[in-house]
Design a protein around this motif. Structure first.
Motif, PDB file in Angstrom:
ATOM      1  N   GLN A  69       0.868  -1.698   0.387  1.00  0.00           N
ATOM      2  CA  GLN A  69      -0.279   0.385  -0.066  1.00  0.00           C
ATOM      3  C   GLN A  69       1.200   0.982  -0.208  1.00  0.00           C
ATOM      4  OE1 GLN A  69      -3.142  -0.993   3.762  1.00  0.00           O
ATOM      5  NE2 GLN A  69      -4.020   0.067   1.647  1.00  0.00           N
ATOM      6  N   GLU A  73       1.091   4.367  -3.032  1.00  0.00           N
ATOM      7  CA  GLU A  73       0.675   5.696  -2.453  1.00  0.00           C
ATOM      8  C   GLU A  73       2.194   6.159  -3.333  1.00  0.00           C
ATOM      9  OE1 GLU A  73       0.633   5.792   1.827  1.00  0.00           O
ATOM     10  OE2 GLU A  73      -1.029   6.664   1.114  1.00  0.00           O
ATOM     11  N   ASN A  75       3.869   6.373  -5.624  1.00  0.00           N
ATOM     12  CA  ASN A  75       2.904   7.059  -6.911  1.00  0.00           C
ATOM     13  C   ASN A  75       4.692   7.019  -8.094  1.00  0.00           C
ATOM     14  OD1 ASN A  75       0.615   7.390  -7.425  1.00  0.00           O
ATOM     15  ND2 ASN A  75       0.312   9.490  -6.231  1.00  0.00           N
ATOM     16  N   TYR A  97      -6.694  -0.480  -4.190  1.00  0.00           N
ATOM     17  CA  TYR A  97      -6.054   0.316  -3.687  1.00  0.00           C
ATOM     18  C   TYR A  97      -4.823   1.098  -4.884  1.00  0.00           C
ATOM     19  CZ  TYR A  97      -3.701   3.796  -0.318  1.00  0.00           C
ATOM     20  OH  TYR A  97      -3.193   4.779   0.327  1.00  0.00           O
ATOM     21  N   HIS A 101      -4.900   4.254  -7.963  1.00  0.00           N
ATOM     22  CA  HIS A 101      -3.347   4.914  -7.752  1.00  0.00           C
ATOM     23  C   HIS A 101      -3.408   5.326  -9.149  1.00  0.00           C
ATOM     24  CE1 HIS A 101      -2.597   6.914  -3.913  1.00  0.00           C
ATOM     25  NE2 HIS A 101      -3.720   5.615  -3.439  1.00  0.00           N
TER      26      HIS A 101
END
Length: 220
Positions: A69, A73, A75, A97, A101
């Protein structure tokens, strides 16, 4: 990274389970930031391969989920490997998730002892698609050349059933080499080459792999 970029890869996989500080999420994120900067437009696949799936580092499932995760997150990746054998709850959390993203999901399954029958291989890949995988991936261990035929037949069948959905299949070890070199002929959409040291049985150097693929592409 300079050595990797000299090989001009289409994509780079970071096997983070080989990183000594992989359980320190902040250090992993710092490393990803550097990798992303170095790679530029070359897509990056993040993989933490658990021990049960042939990896190098033991990790509890909740810690694995937390790590992925955080990586998603950040990126700083383009694709993330999510293991098929996770509980459905954690698998769904990570798939959702990743999609939130804009990260593509490679869902993977590995059998280091044998090759399931054709129906089982097709079933596993189809279940991965149903679970939200953008790229379902299965790797099996053949105990003879007949097992490689099974893997390739299953690959061809999947391509007929899901012609618009990319898949990745391979047979490992010495018998399975042909599946790494010519898997695309049967419907597999990606193959893995080694930069310096193989990370899976039967993986060959990217330069040799590219030479074979060039011959196939020029004559097909």
């Amino acid at each position: 990274m300079n050595a990797v970029k000299e090989l001009v890869p289409d994509m780079v996989e970071w096997r983070a389970d080989k990183y000594n500080e992989v359980k320190n999420i902040e250090k992993v994120k710092m490393m990803l930031s550097q990798l992303d900067e170095q790679l530029g437009r070359i897509p990056l696949l993040f993989t933490f391969r658990t021990i049960k799936e042939g990896g190098d580092t033991e990790i509890k499932e909740n810690a694995y989920t937390d790590l992925l995760q955080a990586v998603i997150e950040s990126n700083n990746i383009d694709l993330v490997d999510i293991e098929y054998t996770l509980t459905k709850e954690n698998r769904n959390i990570l798939v959702n998730y990743a999609k939130k993203h804009g990260i593509f999901v490679v869902m993977s399954s590995h059998d280091f002892k044998s090759t399931p029958n054709e129906g089982s291989i097709v079933s596993i890949l189809a279940e991965m698609i149903d679970a939200g995988a953008d790229l379902p991936k299965i790797a099996v261990m053949p105990n003879g050349i007949e097992d490689v035929f099974i893997l390739l037949q299953a690959t061809n069948l999947m391509k007929k059933k899901y012609p618009a959905h990319p898949i990745i299949t391979m047979a490992m070890g010495k018998y399975g080499l042909i599946s790494r070199l010519a898997g695309e002929v049967f419907g597999s959409d990606a193959t893995f080459g080694a930069g310096r040291k193989a990370s899976a049985p039967g993986q060959i150097h990217v330069a040799d792999l590219r030479a074979v693929l060039k011959v196939i592409h020029q004559n097909s």
